[in-house]
Design an enzyme around this catalytic site. Sequence first.
Site, PDB file in Angstrom:
ATOM      1  N   ARG A  77       0.857  -1.206   0.000  1.00  0.00           N
ATOM      2  CA  ARG A  77       0.000   0.000   0.000  1.00  0.00           C
ATOM      3  C   ARG A  77       0.886   1.246   0.000  1.00  0.00           C
ATOM      4  O   ARG A  77       1.494   1.607   1.029  1.00  0.00           O
ATOM      5  CB  ARG A  77      -0.908   0.008   1.232  1.00  0.00           C
ATOM      6  CG  ARG A  77      -1.764   1.250   1.341  1.00  0.00           C
ATOM      7  CD  ARG A  77      -2.790   1.378   0.241  1.00  0.00           C
ATOM      8  NE  ARG A  77      -3.774   0.303   0.293  1.00  0.00           N
ATOM      9  CZ  ARG A  77      -4.670   0.080  -0.656  1.00  0.00           C
ATOM     10  NH1 ARG A  77      -4.658   0.818  -1.729  1.00  0.00           N
ATOM     11  NH2 ARG A  77      -5.533  -0.893  -0.541  1.00  0.00           N
ATOM     12  N   ARG A 103       0.930  -6.786  -9.620  1.00  0.00           N
ATOM     13  CA  ARG A 103       1.398  -6.047  -8.429  1.00  0.00           C
ATOM     14  C   ARG A 103       1.418  -6.934  -7.188  1.00  0.00           C
ATOM     15  O   ARG A 103       1.936  -6.541  -6.145  1.00  0.00           O
ATOM     16  CB  ARG A 103       0.531  -4.805  -8.189  1.00  0.00           C
ATOM     17  CG  ARG A 103      -0.926  -5.137  -7.851  1.00  0.00           C
ATOM     18  CD  ARG A 103      -1.698  -3.890  -7.460  1.00  0.00           C
ATOM     19  NE  ARG A 103      -3.076  -4.236  -7.095  1.00  0.00           N
ATOM     20  CZ  ARG A 103      -3.872  -3.444  -6.385  1.00  0.00           C
ATOM     21  NH1 ARG A 103      -3.439  -2.258  -5.980  1.00  0.00           N
ATOM     22  NH2 ARG A 103      -5.096  -3.823  -6.076  1.00  0.00           N
ATOM     23  N   HIS A 172       0.594   3.617 -10.368  1.00  0.00           N
ATOM     24  CA  HIS A 172      -0.383   4.117  -9.383  1.00  0.00           C
ATOM     25  C   HIS A 172       0.333   4.821  -8.220  1.00  0.00           C
ATOM     26  O   HIS A 172       0.309   4.344  -7.073  1.00  0.00           O
ATOM     27  CB  HIS A 172      -1.169   2.888  -8.882  1.00  0.00           C
ATOM     28  CG  HIS A 172      -2.398   3.187  -8.085  1.00  0.00           C
ATOM     29  ND1 HIS A 172      -2.411   3.947  -6.943  1.00  0.00           N
ATOM     30  CD2 HIS A 172      -3.683   2.781  -8.261  1.00  0.00           C
ATOM     31  CE1 HIS A 172      -3.639   4.001  -6.447  1.00  0.00           C
ATOM     32  NE2 HIS A 172      -4.419   3.319  -7.224  1.00  0.00           N
ATOM     33  N   ASP A 216     -12.025  10.353  -6.868  1.00  0.00           N
ATOM     34  CA  ASP A 216     -11.566   9.196  -7.641  1.00  0.00           C
ATOM     35  C   ASP A 216     -11.926   9.462  -9.096  1.00  0.00           C
ATOM     36  O   ASP A 216     -13.059   9.256  -9.521  1.00  0.00           O
ATOM     37  CB  ASP A 216     -12.255   7.927  -7.135  1.00  0.00           C
ATOM     38  CG  ASP A 216     -11.578   6.666  -7.666  1.00  0.00           C
ATOM     39  OD1 ASP A 216     -11.921   5.569  -7.179  1.00  0.00           O
ATOM     40  OD2 ASP A 216     -10.714   6.775  -8.553  1.00  0.00           O
ATOM     41  N   GLU A 275      -1.803   9.249 -11.113  1.00  0.00           N
ATOM     42  CA  GLU A 275      -1.380   7.999 -11.758  1.00  0.00           C
ATOM     43  C   GLU A 275      -1.258   8.138 -13.276  1.00  0.00           C
ATOM     44  O   GLU A 275      -2.261   8.375 -13.959  1.00  0.00           O
ATOM     45  CB  GLU A 275      -2.385   6.904 -11.412  1.00  0.00           C
ATOM     46  CG  GLU A 275      -2.611   6.766  -9.906  1.00  0.00           C
ATOM     47  CD  GLU A 275      -3.897   6.063  -9.548  1.00  0.00           C
ATOM     48  OE1 GLU A 275      -4.317   5.168 -10.314  1.00  0.00           O
ATOM     49  OE2 GLU A 275      -4.502   6.418  -8.521  1.00  0.00           O
TER      50      GLU A 275
HETATM   51  O1  TA6 Z   1      -6.638   4.598  -8.634  1.00  0.00           O
HETATM   52  C1  TA6 Z   1      -7.801   4.786  -7.848  1.00  0.00           C
HETATM   53  C2  TA6 Z   1      -8.401   3.431  -7.524  1.00  0.00           C
HETATM   54  O2  TA6 Z   1      -8.836   2.776  -8.702  1.00  0.00           O
HETATM   55  C3  TA6 Z   1      -9.530   3.633  -6.530  1.00  0.00           C
HETATM   56  O3  TA6 Z   1     -10.787   3.310  -7.100  1.00  0.00           O
HETATM   57  C4  TA6 Z   1      -9.157   2.731  -5.359  1.00  0.00           C
HETATM   58  O4  TA6 Z   1      -9.729   1.460  -5.532  1.00  0.00           O
HETATM   59  C5  TA6 Z   1      -7.631   2.710  -5.488  1.00  0.00           C
HETATM   60  O5  TA6 Z   1      -7.424   2.588  -6.888  1.00  0.00           O
HETATM   61  C6  TA6 Z   1      -6.916   1.680  -4.677  1.00  0.00           C
HETATM   62  O6  TA6 Z   1      -7.184   0.403  -5.179  1.00  0.00           O
HETATM   63  P1  TA6 Z   1      -6.589  -0.866  -4.347  1.00  0.00           P
HETATM   64  O7  TA6 Z   1      -7.030  -2.072  -5.142  1.00  0.00           O
HETATM   65  O8  TA6 Z   1      -5.094  -0.699  -4.337  1.00  0.00           O
HETATM   66  O9  TA6 Z   1      -7.169  -0.760  -2.983  1.00  0.00           O
END
Ligand code: TA6
Length: 301
Positions: A77, A103, A172, A216, A275
Amino acid sequence: MNEVAAISDLNDRWGIPGLAVVTVGQGGSPRVAISTPLANGEMYLHGGHVTAWKPKAVGDVLYCSPNTIWKDGKAIRGGVPVCFPWFGDKTDNPAAPAHGFVRTKAWQLQSIEKIGEDIAVSMFSQSSDETRKWWPFDFQVVCRATFGAILKLELVVTNTSVAAFSFEEALHAYFAVGDAASVSVSGLDGTLYVDKVDHFTEKTQYEDIRFSAETDRIYLNTRHDITMSDPVVGRKISIHKENSATTVVWNPWAEKSAGMGDLGAGEWKKFVCVESSNVGTYAVQLSPGESHTMAAIMRCA
Ligand code: TA6
């Protein structure tokens, strides 16, 4: 061979004394730790995942959650997760892992090179029986991170299939900020975006992006430089993109952050995600044998 011996062998092969070492990171996971006169950095073989970039002049530029769950099948994370070959939920299979499958799996170290005063680390992942269960194509994906006063990330996807395929991708990136509620993001004024917190409605961005709730958004046909201003820390982070047609901007805000086990209450204040990506109708088509490189070049001052 046990993991520690394998890491030691990788360091014998690729380590650069005083600059780059392959070592045991958090959760016993192998990582490359970089320390140059211009910047420190870190990249894990798990997910081909850059987790730190600290230019000497400015300190941590990337956010990494203190509550990350370090285990196979879970994404780190923070830092810069690599999303491939789809972004978000897989539209035709809700059981598929969000943001694709690379990932959350172990990558392989391809090289560590000294380039001028910078260190470039390349890691790769490729198709397998496991990946073909989710996505019936053969591929190689390389993530190359060049650590210096600037961080350059390149995601190189090669179609090693006998058939053409289309893929989505995202770097991301979680950028460390003093307080997300005080941050503004410029460079997307006048562009169209898909608002994922408002039924995926398409809207137009007016002026800078500011954060006052869960945000988002997927900004469409956005290829130019983006700047994030952080008045609390007193710095600006700029992102120059190459071969990236979409830009995702995300902050979970307080309630969602508190409900995420690998994030936690209050952590939402400490980062904003910007991102570099190619998602939705801007997915990339690749013929057999073709490669595509998307790049994000990050500066902080
Ligand atoms: O990039 C934004 C996003 O698509 C959000 O919708 C949220 O889900 C975030 O990614 C994090 O996703 P994750 O699967 O890493 O919890």
